[in-house]
Structure formats: structure tokens, C-alpha cells
Design an enzyme around this catalytic site. Structure first.
Site, short mmCIF file in Angstrom:
data_model
loop_
_atom_site.label_atom_id
_atom_site.label_comp_id
_atom_site.label_asym_id
_atom_site.label_seq_id
_atom_site.Cartn_x
_atom_site.Cartn_y
_atom_site.Cartn_z
N HIS A 196 0.68 -1.21 -0.05
CA HIS A 196 -0.20 0.31 0.17
C HIS A 196 0.78 1.01 -0.14
CE1 HIS A 196 -3.88 -1.63 0.78
NE2 HIS A 196 -3.23 -3.19 0.62
N ASP A 246 3.55 10.21 -1.16
CA ASP A 246 2.88 9.20 -0.11
C ASP A 246 1.98 7.48 -1.15
OD1 ASP A 246 0.29 8.50 0.80
OD2 ASP A 246 -0.41 10.13 1.47
C1 G6P Z 1 -0.71 3.32 5.85
C2 G6P Z 1 -0.35 1.71 5.96
C3 G6P Z 1 -1.43 0.88 6.89
C4 G6P Z 1 -1.70 1.31 7.79
C5 G6P Z 1 -1.92 2.71 8.28
C6 G6P Z 1 -2.78 3.40 9.57
O1 G6P Z 1 -2.27 3.68 5.32
O2 G6P Z 1 -0.49 1.82 4.22
O3 G6P Z 1 -1.45 -0.16 6.52
O4 G6P Z 1 -2.98 0.66 8.76
O5 G6P Z 1 -0.92 3.88 7.73
O6 G6P Z 1 -1.07 3.10 10.56
P1 G6P Z 1 -1.88 2.37 11.48
O7 G6P Z 1 0.24 2.16 12.06
O8 G6P Z 1 -2.22 3.05 12.92
O9 G6P Z 1 -1.83 1.01 11.84
#
Ligand code: G6P
Length: 461
Positions: A162, A370
Site C-alpha cells: 500500500h 504517499d
Molecule cells: C498506512 C498503511 C496502513 C496502516 C495505516 C494506519 O495507510 O499503509 O497499513 O494501517 O497507515 O497506520 P497504523 O500504524 O495505525 O496501522
């Protein structure tokens, strides 16, 4: 297109634990995110989702969501610190985002990352029906494809990244670079957000592992691994319905009123993350106020900064810097009852976000790097009235698709200031034309198409 026997793996399960006023704890589906994205393909298909439930300690028993069986993987305090905060978010995250903050490498973080990935792979090996598809998501779980193939060669394994995938010069800094690449090649299909990410991966497998690559494949052992780009998207129908609802319209009107009916509202919505360029944005705004090109209260900025990874040092430092800058801006340019920046350091529900999108004249999405940035796509989709303007960083994956945005290099302060002013002052007929074109694009490339496109490439129907 429900897919039978699909197993999804991501660091997080698509649920949050909430506590009601009367103290009752319950699990709720997380708003937005991957679960909404995958909803059309997961529903009714007997799918399973493997992930962490969000708190350390033994894995809780979690309910199914929308017919999807959830399997929680436990993380200890030590693993939260070393695997999640450490290797995932202090080594890989900054490195993959152009090293806008210095990546840190510690061997104990890497050991923890391996241990947790092994645990995820073991759970998948245990629950996946024979011959089923396992779709592994994101940078937290890059070792899972290789580990899982070792345990269950009968499975069809997909991996999707992602976040951005960096150029070889950066990736090669990682001490375990060969292990990470080799394990990703345990998948049958490795997907990225952009063609640039896919190309970086192909070059790296050639340079680091000496493997034979074509434009979209890698030959490894006796297998051919497919590599491609699949830009993720949002559930357009769902967001449009919300954005049209009387509740959202009323709330948007109230927001404008609460802000004192300014001529122009600028809006930023980000996780409080150093990749999002929040500091650059505030600096540009400060200079515009100083130059007199923008004036309070005619124009105001609303910045939503959702708390994130709060114990990690870079995030703490960022919060301090942003809050100091907001304080300075308001001290210098605000008036009694009329701040220059409305800063909100909390999460918002979908309705409130949609109302903010509908109220905002200029949406400012200016990350330094991003993977995609779904806020940009959500904003465009919410503007069913063709109102509003989008200022978008060239370094967001979304810039490859939303070409009619006011595109900008956020490192170039003068260019950023000019883009903000252009968007603030643009003729409504011009902004409506841009918005219409972007809306058409996102509608034709919604998340259902993304998921189908990926799964069809994984297993051609
Ligand atoms: C990004 C990453 C996700 C993640 C999100 C939130 O979008 O690609 O995998 O879940 O951030 O971050 P966190 O550390 O709270 O999961």
C-alpha cells in the site's frame, strides 16, 4: 464478485474496540479502510481475515464482520515496540517514503519482525483451505509470502504494497534487503500502487538477487512471479450517498456557520505523520498571511490531524512542531474568536468528514511522499455538486490519476503558495470542469474495480 475461500492478511483487523457511555465494550467495523475496499469481494464468500486486534496481550475472541471470519494474531508489548513501532514504522516506513525522516535500523527490531511474520504465516497455513487464495497486505508482512509458500505450497499467494516502494539506492540500505525481496517473491503476484514502485521492485530483484526479469515478471526457481501496478481506490457509491445525505448537507452548513461564514475554507485531513507535509503547508499559509495575499477571517484553514503512532519519536517531534506552528500562526494572525488555523487533533467519523469535504473550498493534500492518498479521492467523490478545488502533491500516488488537480511540488514553497492562491481564486467554471473530469475518473476506477483487477491478475478467470 464474491471470491470463495479468500484469506486476507493485514497487520490490522478491520475492527475497533469501542466502549459505550455505560461502559459496554464492543467491536465495530473500522470506518473506511481496506475492509470497505474488499467488502464486495469478501461478502458471502466464506472469507477469513487474519490480523492484529489493536491491543497487546493474548488475542481476543473477535466477532465476524459482514460475514467475514476474523482471526486475531496476538502481539506482546515487546513485539509492539520492536516489530510495529520499530522495524515497521521506524525502519521501513521512513525508508519507503523517500527517507524524509532518517530510517533507523536495529537488529532486535528485525528479529521481532521475523518472529511476528512467522506467526502470521503459521496462522494462515493453519486456516487456509486447500488450494485457496491468500492475499497479504502491506509493508508489515513482507516475509509472509515466502514463509507461507514454504509451509503451504498448494496456496495461491498474492501480495499488495500500500505504501511507496523505493528506488534501489534507498532500498539497498536495508541490511536484510535480500531476505525481504526473496520472501516477497514467495507470492504469485506482487502488486504496487504505481508503475514506478513495480519497476523499482523489478530492478532490485535483478540487482540484489541476480534474477532474470521482464517488464512484468521475475523468474525465480521454477516459478514465474507476476509484478504489476494496481492503484487502490474508494467505494464511490457509498461516499456519494453519504455526501448527498441531508445530514451531511446540514452539518456542512453548520460548519461554515461555526467558522464565521468565511469566503474561503481550506482543509487538510491527514494522519499526523511526517510524510504528509503538514509543516510545509502551515509554512506556506503563514507566508501568504504575511504577504497579505490571504487574509483572516476571509480565508481560514481547518487542519484535521488524526493521532497516529504516538510513542514513536519522529511522531512526537512532529506533533510538537505542528502545534507550536499552529500556536504561532494563531497568535500572530488570529483575532478573538477567529483563529487563522482550526486545528483538530482527533479522529473523525465518516459523516463529519464528508461534511468537512462538502464545506471546504480548497482541499490541500500535499504529502512529501504517499503511496496513494485516498483523502484526495474521497474529496473529489464527495463533491457531487462539482464545487471545490483540489491542491495535490505530485508525490502522492493519486497524482498519476487525478491529473486535473492543482498539482504541486510541496518542497517548493513559492510554488505551493502560488498553487493555493490559484485554487482559492480560480473561476468556478474552471474548478467545476476540473472536478467533473476527476469525478468521472474515480467513478470509473472505484475500489471494486481495483480488487477485481488484482484478483483476476492473481488467478485469471
Ligand atoms: C498506512 C498503511 C496502513 C496502516 C495505516 C494506519 O495507510 O499503509 O497499513 O494501517 O497507515 O497506520 P497504523 O500504524 O495505525 O496501522
Amino acid at each position: 464478485m464474491p471470491v470463495r475461500d479468500l484469506v486476507v492478511m493485514a497487520n490490522r483487523l478491520p475492527i475497533d474496540e469501542t466502549v459505550s457511555d455505560s461502559g459496554v465494550r464492543e467491536w465495530r467495523r473500522s470506518p473506511g479502510g481496506l475492509v470497505s475496499a474488499l467488502h464486495p469481494v469478501l461478502r458471502d464468500g466464506g472469507a477469513t481475515w487474519i490480523g492484529w486486534a489493536g491491543a497487546t496481550g493474548p488475542a481476543p475472541v473477535v466477532p465476524d464482520v459482514d460475514g467475514v471470519r476474523l482471526r486475531a494474531v496476538p502481539l506482546s508489548d515487546d513485539e509492539f515496540e520492536n516489530y510495529y513501532e520499530g522495524f515497521a514504522n521506524s525502519t521501513l516506513w521512513p525508508l519507503y517514503h523517500d527517507a524524509v525522516e532518517q530510517p533507523v535500523f536495529h537488529r532486535r527490531w528485525w528479529e521481532s519482525y521475523q518472529r511476528v511474520n512467522r506467526r502470521f504465516a503459521a496462522v494462515a497455513a493453519q486456516v487456509s483451505p486447500p488450494g485457496s487464495m491468500v492475499w497479504v497486505h502491506d509493508y508489515h508482512l513482507q516475509l509472509v509470502p515466502g514463509m507461507l509458500r514454504g509451509l503451504r505450497p498448494d496456496l495461491c499467494i498474492g501480495f499488495f504494497m500500500h505504501v511507496p516502494f523505493p528506488p534501489p539506492e534507498l532500498f539497498k540500505q536495508l541490511p536484510p534487503r535480500a531476505e525481504l525481496l526473496r520472501s516477497l517473491l514467495g507470492a504469485d503476484l506482487v502488486g504496487f500502487q504505481t508503475t514506478g514502485g513495480a519497476q523499482n521492485f523489478l530492478r532490485l530483484t535483478n540487482q540484489v538477487l541476480g534474477l532474470r526479469v521482464s517488464r512484468s515478471t521475475v523468474a525465480v526457481d521454477d516459478r514465474t512471479v507476476k509484478v504489476g501496478s494496481f492503484p487502490i481506490s474508494i467505494d464511490v457509491a457509498d461516499i456519494e450517498t453519504l455526501a448527498r445525505s441531508p445530514e451531511v448537507l446540514a452539518r456542512a452548513a453548520k460548519i461554515r456557520e461555526d467558522l464565521g461564514q468565511p469566503d474561503r475554507i481550506m482543509l487538510g485531513v491527514d494522519r499526523l505523520d511526517y510524510t504528509k507535509g503538514i509543516e510545509h503547508r502551515l509554512k506556506a499559509y503563514r507566508e501568504l498571511l504575511a504577504d497579505g495575499r490571504v487574509k483572516v477571517p476571509d480565508t481560514v484553514l481547518v487542519q484535521v490531524a488524526v493521532p497516529s503512532r504516538e510513542r514513536v519519536e519522529h511522531y512526537r517531534a512532529l506533533r510538537d512542531k505542528v502545534e507550536r506552528e499552529v500556536g504561532g500562526l494563531n497568535g500572530e494572525y488570529g483575532r478573538l474568536g477567529v483563529p487563522a488555523v482550526h486545528y483538530l487533533n482527533s479522529s473523525f467519523n465518516r459523516t463529519e468528514l464528508a461534511a468537512l469535504y462538502r464545506a471546504a473550498d480548497v482541499m490541500v493534500v500535499t504529502p512529501l511522499r504517499d503511496g496513494m492518498n485516498l483523502v484526495a479521492k474521497e474529496y473529489v467523490t464527495s463533491r457531487v455538486d462539482h464545487g471545490g478545488a483540489l491542491v495535490l502533491s505530485e508525490f502522492a500516488g493519486a497524482a498519476h490519476e487525478l491529473k486535473q488537480a492543482f498539482l504541486v511540488n510541496p518542497h517548493d514553497l513559492d510554488a505551493l503558495k502560488d498553487s493555493l492562491v490559484r485554487a482559492l481564486e480560480a473561476d468556478p467554471s474552471e474548478t467545476a470542469k476540473r472536478m467533473r473530469a476527476m469525478r468521472r475518473y474515480v467513478r470509473e476506477h472505484d475500489v471494486g474495480r481495483w480488487a477485481r483487477g488484482y484478483l483476476n491478475a492473481l488467478v485469471p478467470q
